[in-house]
Design a protein around this motif. Structure first.
Motif, PDB file in Angstrom:
ATOM      1  N   ASN A   1      18.924 -39.379 -25.418  1.00 24.30           N
ATOM      2  CA  ASN A   1      20.170 -39.121 -24.691  1.00 24.30           C
ATOM      3  C   ASN A   1      21.310 -38.798 -25.653  1.00 24.30           C
ATOM      4  O   ASN A   1      22.206 -38.010 -25.326  1.00 24.30           O
ATOM      5  N   GLN A   2      21.288 -39.402 -26.834  1.00 23.83           N
ATOM      6  CA  GLN A   2      22.327 -39.137 -27.836  1.00 23.83           C
ATOM      7  C   GLN A   2      22.236 -37.696 -28.310  1.00 23.83           C
ATOM      8  O   GLN A   2      23.250 -37.041 -28.528  1.00 23.83           O
ATOM      9  N   VAL A   3      21.020 -37.202 -28.471  1.00 19.80           N
ATOM     10  CA  VAL A   3      20.824 -35.810 -28.899  1.00 19.80           C
ATOM     11  C   VAL A   3      21.432 -34.855 -27.880  1.00 19.80           C
ATOM     12  O   VAL A   3      22.185 -33.942 -28.238  1.00 19.80           O
ATOM     13  N   SER A   4      21.143 -35.066 -26.603  1.00 17.90           N
ATOM     14  CA  SER A   4      21.683 -34.165 -25.582  1.00 17.90           C
ATOM     15  C   SER A   4      23.189 -34.306 -25.447  1.00 17.90           C
ATOM     16  O   SER A   4      23.894 -33.319 -25.205  1.00 17.90           O
ATOM     17  N   LEU A   5      23.731 -35.518 -25.646  1.00 21.21           N
ATOM     18  CA  LEU A   5      25.177 -35.722 -25.585  1.00 21.21           C
ATOM     19  C   LEU A   5      25.881 -34.975 -26.712  1.00 21.21           C
ATOM     20  O   LEU A   5      26.868 -34.277 -26.488  1.00 21.21           O
ATOM     21  N   TRP A   6      25.368 -35.111 -27.936  1.00 15.32           N
ATOM     22  CA  TRP A   6      25.982 -34.426 -29.079  1.00 15.32           C
ATOM     23  C   TRP A   6      25.861 -32.906 -28.940  1.00 15.32           C
ATOM     24  O   TRP A   6      26.775 -32.168 -29.313  1.00 15.32           O
ATOM     25  N   LYS A   7      24.763 -32.437 -28.397  1.00 19.66           N
ATOM     26  CA  LYS A   7      24.592 -30.997 -28.167  1.00 19.66           C
ATOM     27  C   LYS A   7      25.646 -30.501 -27.179  1.00 19.66           C
ATOM     28  O   LYS A   7      26.287 -29.471 -27.406  1.00 19.66           O
ATOM     29  N   GLN A   8      25.842 -31.232 -26.086  1.00 18.96           N
ATOM     30  CA  GLN A   8      26.827 -30.848 -25.084  1.00 18.96           C
ATOM     31  C   GLN A   8      28.242 -30.883 -25.648  1.00 18.96           C
ATOM     32  O   GLN A   8      29.049 -29.980 -25.400  1.00 18.96           O
ATOM     33  N   GLN A   9      28.560 -31.918 -26.434  1.00 20.55           N
ATOM     34  CA  GLN A   9      29.885 -32.002 -27.051  1.00 20.55           C
ATOM     35  C   GLN A   9      30.107 -30.845 -28.018  1.00 20.55           C
ATOM     36  O   GLN A   9      31.198 -30.285 -28.102  1.00 20.55           O
ATOM     37  N   PHE A  10      29.071 -30.482 -28.757  1.00 17.39           N
ATOM     38  CA  PHE A  10      29.160 -29.374 -29.699  1.00 17.39           C
ATOM     39  C   PHE A  10      29.453 -28.072 -28.973  1.00 17.39           C
ATOM     40  O   PHE A  10      30.342 -27.315 -29.363  1.00 17.39           O
ATOM     41  N   VAL A  11      28.720 -27.818 -27.915  1.00 14.87           N
ATOM     42  CA  VAL A  11      28.898 -26.579 -27.137  1.00 14.87           C
ATOM     43  C   VAL A  11      30.291 -26.546 -26.497  1.00 14.87           C
ATOM     44  O   VAL A  11      30.955 -25.505 -26.499  1.00 14.87           O
ATOM     45  N   ASN A  12      30.748 -27.671 -25.984  1.00 15.81           N
ATOM     46  CA  ASN A  12      32.047 -27.708 -25.310  1.00 15.81           C
ATOM     47  C   ASN A  12      33.217 -27.548 -26.265  1.00 15.81           C
ATOM     48  O   ASN A  12      34.291 -27.104 -25.866  1.00 15.81           O
ATOM     49  N   ASN A  13      33.042 -27.904 -27.533  1.00 14.91           N
ATOM     50  CA  ASN A  13      34.158 -27.885 -28.480  1.00 14.91           C
ATOM     51  C   ASN A  13      34.031 -26.818 -29.565  1.00 14.91           C
ATOM     52  O   ASN A  13      34.813 -26.805 -30.511  1.00 14.91           O
ATOM     53  N   ILE A  14      33.072 -25.918 -29.442  1.00 14.22           N
ATOM     54  CA  ILE A  14      32.865 -24.904 -30.472  1.00 14.22           C
ATOM     55  C   ILE A  14      34.053 -23.950 -30.578  1.00 14.22           C
ATOM     56  O   ILE A  14      34.340 -23.417 -31.641  1.00 14.22           O
ATOM     57  N   ASN A  15      34.785 -23.750 -29.481  1.00 14.68           N
ATOM     58  CA  ASN A  15      35.922 -22.832 -29.513  1.00 14.68           C
ATOM     59  C   ASN A  15      37.038 -23.321 -30.437  1.00 14.68           C
ATOM     60  O   ASN A  15      37.854 -22.527 -30.888  1.00 14.68           O
ATOM     61  N   ARG A  16      37.085 -24.582 -30.747  1.00 13.07           N
ATOM     62  CA  ARG A  16      38.131 -25.112 -31.642  1.00 13.07           C
ATOM     63  C   ARG A  16      38.002 -24.577 -33.067  1.00 13.07           C
ATOM     64  O   ARG A  16      38.976 -24.525 -33.803  1.00 13.07           O
ATOM     65  N   VAL A  17      36.815 -24.177 -33.443  1.00 15.16           N
ATOM     66  CA  VAL A  17      36.602 -23.642 -34.786  1.00 15.16           C
ATOM     67  C   VAL A  17      37.372 -22.341 -34.965  1.00 15.16           C
ATOM     68  O   VAL A  17      37.933 -22.076 -36.027  1.00 15.16           O
ATOM     69  N   PHE A  18      37.447 -21.547 -33.917  1.00 15.43           N
ATOM     70  CA  PHE A  18      38.086 -20.240 -33.999  1.00 15.43           C
ATOM     71  C   PHE A  18      39.510 -20.234 -33.454  1.00 15.43           C
ATOM     72  O   PHE A  18      40.129 -19.186 -33.383  1.00 15.43           O
TER      73      PHE A  18
END
Length: 106
Positions: A52-69
Motif C-alpha cells: 500500500n505504501q508503494v501505491s501511495l507514494w506512486k500516487q503522490q508522485f504523479v499528483n505532485n510532478i507538476n511542481r518540478v516545472f
C-alpha cells in the motif's frame, strides 16, 4: 476468568514503531512503480515496505510532478534566492553567537 481490555491504541502501536523514509527513497520507489515492470507486491518486497505504501507514494508522485516545472516553486533546493537567504541567516546567527559568547564571558 477476567481479561483486561486495553482501549488505548497507543499501548499497542507507539509513534516509535513508525518508520520514516527519506524523500529520495520514496522517489526511487515511485519511479520504479511508474515503470510498471514489477507489481506493487514485488516492489514492496524489494524495498522492504508495505505494498500500500508503494501505491501511495506512486500516487503522490504523479499528483505532485507538476511542481518540478512550476516557475514559482519555492520548494526546489537549487533556487539561488533560498540559498542566499540561508547563508545570510547563518551569518547572522554566527555573529549573534559570537557576540553573546563575548558578553557572557564563556
Amino acid at each position: 476468568m477476567y481479561t483486561e481490555r486495553r482501549t488505548n491504541s497507543a499501548f499497542f502501536y507507539s509513534q516509535e514503531d513508525r518508520r520514516s523514509y527519506p524523500a529520495h527513497f520514496k522517489a526511487q520507489v515511485a519511479l520504479e512503480a511508474l515503470k510498471n515492470e514489477k507489481t506493487n507486491t514485488e516492489l514492496a518486497i524489494e524495498f522492504a515496505v508495505h505494498p500500500n505504501q508503494v501505491s501511495l507514494w506512486k500516487q503522490q508522485f504523479v499528483n505532485n510532478i507538476n511542481r518540478v516545472f512550476d516557475n514559482d516553486s519555492t520548494n526546489l533546493e537549487s533556487s539561488p534566492k533560498t540559498t542566499n537567504g540561508r547563508h545570510a541567516q547563518i551569518g547572522q546567527l554566527m555573529a549573534e553567537n559570537d557576540f553573546l559568547t563575548k558578553v557572557l564571558g564563556r
